[in-house]
Design an enzyme around this catalytic site. Structure first.
Site, mmCIF file in Angstrom:
data_model
loop_
_atom_site.group_PDB
_atom_site.id
_atom_site.type_symbol
_atom_site.label_atom_id
_atom_site.label_comp_id
_atom_site.label_asym_id
_atom_site.label_seq_id
_atom_site.Cartn_x
_atom_site.Cartn_y
_atom_site.Cartn_z
ATOM 1 N N SER A 127 15.670 24.035 38.361
ATOM 2 C CA SER A 127 16.696 23.302 39.103
ATOM 3 C C SER A 127 16.152 22.806 40.434
ATOM 4 O O SER A 127 15.266 23.434 41.036
ATOM 5 C CB SER A 127 17.852 24.276 39.347
ATOM 6 O OG SER A 127 18.756 23.756 40.272
ATOM 7 N N TYR A 152 21.642 33.224 41.911
ATOM 8 C CA TYR A 152 21.381 32.270 40.822
ATOM 9 C C TYR A 152 20.106 31.467 41.123
ATOM 10 O O TYR A 152 19.192 31.381 40.312
ATOM 11 C CB TYR A 152 22.567 31.305 40.626
ATOM 12 C CG TYR A 152 22.183 30.121 39.771
ATOM 13 C CD1 TYR A 152 22.029 30.265 38.400
ATOM 14 C CD2 TYR A 152 21.907 28.866 40.333
ATOM 15 C CE1 TYR A 152 21.621 29.192 37.607
ATOM 16 C CE2 TYR A 152 21.504 27.793 39.548
ATOM 17 C CZ TYR A 152 21.373 27.962 38.191
ATOM 18 O OH TYR A 152 20.957 26.912 37.414
ATOM 19 N N LYS A 156 15.994 31.247 39.332
ATOM 20 C CA LYS A 156 15.179 30.090 38.930
ATOM 21 C C LYS A 156 13.791 30.189 39.567
ATOM 22 O O LYS A 156 12.783 29.940 38.915
ATOM 23 C CB LYS A 156 15.869 28.771 39.329
ATOM 24 C CG LYS A 156 17.157 28.503 38.549
ATOM 25 C CD LYS A 156 16.922 28.361 37.062
ATOM 26 C CE LYS A 156 18.195 28.300 36.254
ATOM 27 N NZ LYS A 156 18.024 28.495 34.819
HETATM 28 P P1 NAD Z 1 25.921 26.243 29.974
HETATM 29 O O1 NAD Z 1 26.568 27.466 30.538
HETATM 30 O O2 NAD Z 1 26.784 25.174 29.442
HETATM 31 O O3 NAD Z 1 24.887 26.664 28.828
HETATM 32 C C1 NAD Z 1 24.221 27.892 28.814
HETATM 33 C C2 NAD Z 1 24.446 28.510 27.447
HETATM 34 O O4 NAD Z 1 23.726 29.744 27.380
HETATM 35 C C3 NAD Z 1 25.911 28.836 27.159
HETATM 36 O O5 NAD Z 1 26.257 28.322 25.894
HETATM 37 C C4 NAD Z 1 25.966 30.367 27.173
HETATM 38 O O6 NAD Z 1 26.932 30.865 26.264
HETATM 39 C C5 NAD Z 1 24.544 30.723 26.764
HETATM 40 N N1 NAD Z 1 24.045 32.010 27.262
HETATM 41 C C6 NAD Z 1 24.083 32.511 28.518
HETATM 42 N N2 NAD Z 1 23.474 33.707 28.561
HETATM 43 C C7 NAD Z 1 23.020 33.959 27.296
HETATM 44 C C8 NAD Z 1 22.313 35.028 26.699
HETATM 45 N N3 NAD Z 1 21.947 36.105 27.412
HETATM 46 N N4 NAD Z 1 22.021 34.971 25.385
HETATM 47 C C9 NAD Z 1 22.411 33.904 24.640
HETATM 48 N N5 NAD Z 1 23.077 32.865 25.146
HETATM 49 C C10 NAD Z 1 23.378 32.889 26.465
HETATM 50 O O7 NAD Z 1 24.935 25.681 31.109
HETATM 51 P P2 NAD Z 1 24.168 24.297 31.186
HETATM 52 O O8 NAD Z 1 24.779 23.492 32.268
HETATM 53 O O9 NAD Z 1 23.993 23.728 29.846
HETATM 54 O O10 NAD Z 1 22.773 24.807 31.759
HETATM 55 C C11 NAD Z 1 21.672 25.061 30.900
HETATM 56 C C12 NAD Z 1 20.511 25.556 31.737
HETATM 57 O O11 NAD Z 1 20.173 24.578 32.706
HETATM 58 C C13 NAD Z 1 20.773 26.834 32.511
HETATM 59 O O12 NAD Z 1 19.593 27.600 32.520
HETATM 60 C C14 NAD Z 1 21.080 26.335 33.884
HETATM 61 O O13 NAD Z 1 20.780 27.308 34.867
HETATM 62 C C15 NAD Z 1 20.147 25.158 33.989
HETATM 63 N N6 NAD Z 1 20.578 24.148 34.963
HETATM 64 C C16 NAD Z 1 21.817 23.624 34.882
HETATM 65 C C17 NAD Z 1 22.225 22.687 35.814
HETATM 66 C C18 NAD Z 1 23.625 22.121 35.783
HETATM 67 O O14 NAD Z 1 24.064 21.596 36.801
HETATM 68 N N7 NAD Z 1 24.338 22.174 34.674
HETATM 69 C C19 NAD Z 1 21.339 22.268 36.818
HETATM 70 C C20 NAD Z 1 20.063 22.822 36.857
HETATM 71 C C21 NAD Z 1 19.689 23.761 35.918
HETATM 72 C C1 WQD Z 2 28.022 18.192 44.206
HETATM 73 C C2 WQD Z 2 28.585 17.631 45.503
HETATM 74 C C3 WQD Z 2 29.795 19.204 46.838
HETATM 75 C C4 WQD Z 2 33.111 19.849 44.097
HETATM 76 C C5 WQD Z 2 25.158 22.861 41.828
HETATM 77 C C6 WQD Z 2 24.255 24.043 41.989
HETATM 78 C C7 WQD Z 2 22.839 23.652 41.715
HETATM 79 C C8 WQD Z 2 22.712 22.962 40.364
HETATM 80 C C9 WQD Z 2 23.711 21.874 40.185
HETATM 81 C C10 WQD Z 2 22.110 24.542 38.662
HETATM 82 C C11 WQD Z 2 28.423 18.587 46.683
HETATM 83 C C12 WQD Z 2 30.701 18.108 46.338
HETATM 84 C C13 WQD Z 2 31.934 19.407 44.674
HETATM 85 C C14 WQD Z 2 34.363 19.456 44.675
HETATM 86 C C15 WQD Z 2 33.160 18.181 46.320
HETATM 87 N N1 WQD Z 2 22.968 23.856 39.286
HETATM 88 N N2 WQD Z 2 31.957 18.588 45.755
HETATM 89 N N3 WQD Z 2 34.324 18.621 45.754
HETATM 90 O O1 WQD Z 2 26.357 21.955 44.600
HETATM 91 O O2 WQD Z 2 24.959 19.884 44.172
HETATM 92 O O3 WQD Z 2 24.725 21.831 42.710
HETATM 93 O O4 WQD Z 2 25.027 22.358 40.498
HETATM 94 O O5 WQD Z 2 20.978 24.757 38.916
HETATM 95 O O6 WQD Z 2 22.078 24.818 41.753
HETATM 96 O O7 WQD Z 2 24.364 24.518 43.319
HETATM 97 O O8 WQD Z 2 26.761 20.488 42.555
HETATM 98 O O9 WQD Z 2 28.746 19.505 41.488
HETATM 99 O O10 WQD Z 2 29.008 21.638 42.824
HETATM 100 O O11 WQD Z 2 28.549 19.504 44.017
HETATM 101 O O12 WQD Z 2 33.201 17.454 47.303
HETATM 102 O O13 WQD Z 2 35.432 19.853 44.210
HETATM 103 O O14 WQD Z 2 29.987 17.448 45.337
HETATM 104 O O15 WQD Z 2 30.121 19.546 48.159
HETATM 105 O O16 WQD Z 2 28.143 17.836 47.803
HETATM 106 P P1 WQD Z 2 25.704 21.043 43.655
HETATM 107 P P2 WQD Z 2 28.339 20.323 42.652
#
Ligand code: NAD
Ligand code: WQD
Length: 344
Positions: A127, A152, A156
């Site tokens: 991330s 969290y 990462k």
């Molecule tokens: P998500 O929660 O939709 O998907 C994660 C999936 O993993 C879920 O279906 C959950 O049930 C499953 N899971 C969790 N722990 C598990 C375990 N121990 N065994 C088996 N299954 C398990 O999340 P996402 O948004 O699809 O994110 C996917 C990956 O990308 C994550 O590693 C997340 O940290 C990373 N990521 C997400 C974002 C974002 O904003 N969505 C940003 C950066 C990184």
């Molecule tokens: C985006 C912008 C908020 C909600 C998070 C995790 C990051 C990564 C992605 C996994 C920010 C603003 C939000 C609301 C708002 N995940 N906001 N009103 O914080 O950039 O990132 O998700 O790795 O680690 O921290 O994403 O969608 O929460 O916020 O104004 O109700 O929207 O302040 O500026 P963020 P977000």
């Protein structure tokens, strides 16, 4: 078939979109998911899009016995994409051990099994959170890693180090770390998308739920940042574009397109958009108004961060191509589909 890929967390948001792209590219997919943040109906959505139902194992990746059984029963897994993780930043502050156990034990188990079963490569979901508040934007992969502001985020950073240490020790595997910026939107078919649990913490699900009337008003967290309109700036990356990068990363590792055993890529558009600009883009793209008000800053928010995706563009051969308007329409169509299905 190009090979067999284990997708952990494959019924989740990014995982499900990636499964569809892997199938389209000719890979056979095995999903493991414990359904802690997704449900089995996602498999129907995947099948509707691709015509192929992936093998699904409902199990927990922290359970080594279950994982071993999966590898025994599905021989020939060439690569892994590890999405499985807990991802709610706020919850991780309340329950740090849950996050450290789930995210780190999952990774260690997979790494341990890879050499035993001849699995060559692992793509890891990292991330942009590892960059914290960057000193300069856009951020490239050489930017310093800042101290994590949540357990969290720390999982990462630690995960990246675990993979690096393991490869340095001579483990016979390859890995690509993908640092996602802000993934948003849904598949254009509206068969799969993001399923937020409870009150959404992230911007887009809260926005679409407000637009459809589930929430009264979207709170914009701060308009006094050092940005042109005062709201925070992010790099919103379309989830299907993001999914496609995983296919490129797998191909690169499995087909030895690079001699490097460990590589890192930022996945973003290269364009920073403010929260207010995003609301505007949604309204323009869908014609639907989003009631919103400015409130105080949210603790821990980064002021501005967007990617320099040159490495992904030039080395991985991947580029984000979907416009923000199309992405916003896809998010809205997914919200409408959830309503149709009576889910929310
Ligand atoms: P998500 O929660 O939709 O998907 C994660 C999936 O993993 C879920 O279906 C959950 O049930 C499953 N899971 C969790 N722990 C598990 C375990 N121990 N065994 C088996 N299954 C398990 O999340 P996402 O948004 O699809 O994110 C996917 C990956 O990308 C994550 O590693 C997340 O940290 C990373 N990521 C997400 C974002 C974002 O904003 N969505 C940003 C950066 C990184
Ligand atoms: C985006 C912008 C908020 C909600 C998070 C995790 C990051 C990564 C992605 C996994 C920010 C603003 C939000 C609301 C708002 N995940 N906001 N009103 O914080 O950039 O990132 O998700 O790795 O680690 O921290 O994403 O969608 O929460 O916020 O104004 O109700 O929207 O302040 O500026 P963020 P977000």
């Amino acid at each position: 078939m190009k090979g067999k890929i284990l997708v952990t967390g494959g019924t989740g948001y990014i995982g499900s979109h990636t499964v569809v792209e892997l199938q389209a590219a000719g890979y056979e997919v095995v999903i493991i998911d414990n359904l802690s943040n997704s449900n089995k109906e996602v498999l129907d959505g995947i099948e509707k899009i691709s015509g192929i139902r992936p093998v699904f194992v409902e199990a927990d990746c922290t359970d080594m016995a279950a994982l071993t059984k999966l590898f025994d029963e599905n021989p020939g897994i060439n690569g892994i994409i590890n999405f499985a993780a807990s991802k709610a930043v706020g919850e991780s502050v309340q329950k740090p051990l849950l996050y450290y156990r789930n995210n780190l034990v999952t990774l260690v188990n997979l790494l341990e099994l890879m050499p035993k079963y001849g699995t060559k490569g692992i793509v890891f979901s990292s991330s942009c959170t590892v960059y914290g508040e960057p000193d300069v934007n856009p951020v490239d992969e050489t930017a310093p890693i800042k101290k994590a502001t949540s357990p969290y985020g720390n999982t990462k950073q630690i995960s990246e180090e675990i993979i690096s240490d393991y490869i340095t020790s001579g483990a016979p595997i390859k890995s690509i770390l993908l640092r996602y910026f802000n993934p948003v939107g849904a598949h254009p078919s509206a068969e799969i998308g993001e399923l937020p649990n409870g009150v959404p913490q992230n911007l887009i699900p809260f926005l679409t739920q407000t637009a459809i009337g589930i929430r009264k008003e979207l709170s914009v967290f701060g308009n006094d940042y050092n940005t042109p309109d005062g709201s925070c700036i992010r790099d919103f990356i379309n989830v299907v574009d993001l999914a496609k990068a995983h296919v490129k990363a797998l191909e690169r590792m499995l087909e030895d397109k690079s001699d490097e055993k460990l590589e890192v890529f930022n996945l973003g558009t290269g364009v920073g958009l403010s929260v207010l600009e995003l609301i505007n883009a949604f309204e323009t793209a869908t014609g639907v108004k989003v009631p919103h008000k400015i409130v105080g800053r949210r603790e821990g928010d980064i002021e501005k961060v967007w990617a320099n995706p040159d490495r992904a563009n030039n080395v991985l051969g991947w580029k984000a191509t979907t416009s923000i308007e199309d992405t916003m329409r896809s998010a809205w169509n997914w919200q409408l589909r959830l309503r149709e299905r009576g889910i929310m």
